[in-house]
Design a protein around this motif. Structure first.
Motif, PDB file in Angstrom:
ATOM      1  N   UNK A  19       0.801  -1.115   0.105  1.00 29.47           N
ATOM      2  CA  UNK A  19       0.002  -0.018  -0.095  1.00 29.47           C
ATOM      3  C   UNK A  19       0.996   1.186   0.063  1.00 29.47           C
ATOM      4  N   UNK A  20       0.380   2.324  -0.279  1.00 23.73           N
ATOM      5  CA  UNK A  20       0.910   3.831  -0.564  1.00 23.73           C
ATOM      6  C   UNK A  20       0.229   4.373   0.501  1.00 23.73           C
ATOM      7  N   UNK A  21       0.829   4.931   1.671  1.00 22.97           N
ATOM      8  CA  UNK A  21      -0.264   5.816   2.718  1.00 22.97           C
ATOM      9  C   UNK A  21       0.539   6.820   3.003  1.00 22.97           C
ATOM     10  N   UNK A  22      -0.353   8.071   3.386  1.00 20.99           N
ATOM     11  CA  UNK A  22       0.297   9.394   4.071  1.00 20.99           C
ATOM     12  C   UNK A  22      -0.965   9.793   4.800  1.00 20.99           C
ATOM     13  N   UNK A  23      -0.617  10.912   5.400  1.00 24.22           N
ATOM     14  CA  UNK A  23      -1.669  11.674   6.176  1.00 24.22           C
ATOM     15  C   UNK A  23      -1.489  13.245   5.863  1.00 24.22           C
ATOM     16  N   UNK A  24      -2.515  13.635   5.183  1.00 19.36           N
ATOM     17  CA  UNK A  24      -2.542  15.147   4.999  1.00 19.36           C
ATOM     18  C   UNK A  24      -2.854  15.956   5.984  1.00 19.36           C
ATOM     19  N   UNK A  25      -2.029  16.846   6.470  1.00 15.88           N
ATOM     20  CA  UNK A  25      -2.070  17.827   7.553  1.00 15.88           C
ATOM     21  C   UNK A  25      -3.342  18.834   7.343  1.00 15.88           C
ATOM     22  N   UNK A  26      -4.438  18.451   7.617  1.00 14.02           N
ATOM     23  CA  UNK A  26      -5.369  19.440   7.394  1.00 14.02           C
ATOM     24  C   UNK A  26      -6.556  18.626   7.625  1.00 14.02           C
ATOM     25  N   UNK A  27      -7.645  19.523   8.422  1.00 12.30           N
ATOM     26  CA  UNK A  27      -8.938  18.960   8.805  1.00 12.30           C
ATOM     27  C   UNK A  27      -9.009  17.625   9.779  1.00 12.30           C
ATOM     28  N   UNK A  28      -8.305  17.813  10.766  1.00 12.27           N
ATOM     29  CA  UNK A  28      -8.027  16.733  11.826  1.00 12.27           C
ATOM     30  C   UNK A  28      -7.505  15.469  11.382  1.00 12.27           C
ATOM     31  N   UNK A  29      -6.618  15.593  10.137  1.00 13.66           N
ATOM     32  CA  UNK A  29      -5.742  14.722   9.662  1.00 13.66           C
ATOM     33  C   UNK A  29      -6.539  13.623   8.675  1.00 13.66           C
ATOM     34  N   UNK A  30      -6.128  14.043   7.491  1.00 12.16           N
ATOM     35  CA  UNK A  30      -6.949  13.135   6.229  1.00 12.16           C
ATOM     36  C   UNK A  30      -5.919  11.831   5.580  1.00 12.16           C
ATOM     37  N   UNK A  31      -6.259  10.709   6.316  1.00 11.95           N
ATOM     38  CA  UNK A  31      -5.353   9.781   5.819  1.00 11.95           C
ATOM     39  C   UNK A  31      -5.620   9.074   4.402  1.00 11.95           C
ATOM     40  N   UNK A  32      -4.668   8.869   3.579  1.00 13.86           N
ATOM     41  CA  UNK A  32      -4.740   8.680   2.395  1.00 13.86           C
ATOM     42  C   UNK A  32      -4.108   7.265   1.910  1.00 13.86           C
TER      43      UNK A  32
END
Length: 207
Positions: A144-157
């Protein structure tokens, strides 16, 4: 099509739909439908067990996935905010995801220890401990490719791909102290701008 620095989950979801031409959208956890109603996608399914919610299907996510025959381009997981349920929803969502599809999670970066305590109690702001499920997958799924966008309480991708898993030479202690210390490493935290660049890279690879 540029996202603002403090983009909301609605902004990010609609950005992905436009960017990649997604046609099939699934949202787990609807409640008042504020997010679901704002998503601009050709085919939308919203799942929530509360009969008073604005969902199109009133079932638990487990029951929905057990019966589901569709594949989706974009899945948004914002249901029961516990690590165990988010982990199960994720495994089911991966099975229901088109090959180039994307999963987005809400509430992955709680701002305080109190906001991630389970059960919720009477807390007004509650993210739950969803982040624990994300860390487990970051440590065990190189596919899997995973990251967390640092906005809106944390948006996991998340999407199918590859990643260097978290090193865990000793068992992961998923407590608040370690989350604060290892947050950016565990969650692979990125800015909104970096997320946009990542999406551009995906498009370039497809050319």
């Amino acid at each position: 099509m540029t996202l603002k620095e403090n983009a909301s989950r609605i902004d990010v979801l609609n950005f992905l739909i436009r960017k990649f031409g997604f046609k099939r959208y699934l949202e787990i956890g609807i409640e008042d439908g504020n997010c679901f109603s704002e998503i601009k996608c050709e085919h939308k399914i919203g799942v929530d067990p509360d009969p008073k919610s604005k969902a199109t299907i009133h079932q638990t996510s487990d029951d929905f996935f057990a019966e589901n025959k569709f594949k989706f381009d974009l899945i948004f997981i914002d249901g029961l905010h516990t690590a165990q349920q988010v982990y199960q929803d994720t495994l089911n969502a991966i099975d229901a995801l088109n090959e180039n599809g994307i999963i987005i999670f809400h509430d992955m970066l709680p701002a305080s220890e109190d906001a991630q305590v389970v059960p919720r109690g009477d807390r007004e702001v509650w993210n739950g401990d969803c982040w624990k499920a994300f860390v487990v997958l970051r440590s065990s799924r190189p596919d899997l490719a995973m990251a967390t966008i640092n906005t809106d309480h944390g948006l996991g991708f998340m999407m199918k791909g590859k990643q260097v898993c978290i090193e865990n030479k000793t068992p992961l202690r998923l407590d608040w102290t370690n989350f604060v210390h290892y947050r950016d490493y565990w969650m692979n935290t990125i800015s909104v701008a970096k997320f946009e660049s990542f999406c551009e890279g995906i498009i370039e690879q497809k050319k």
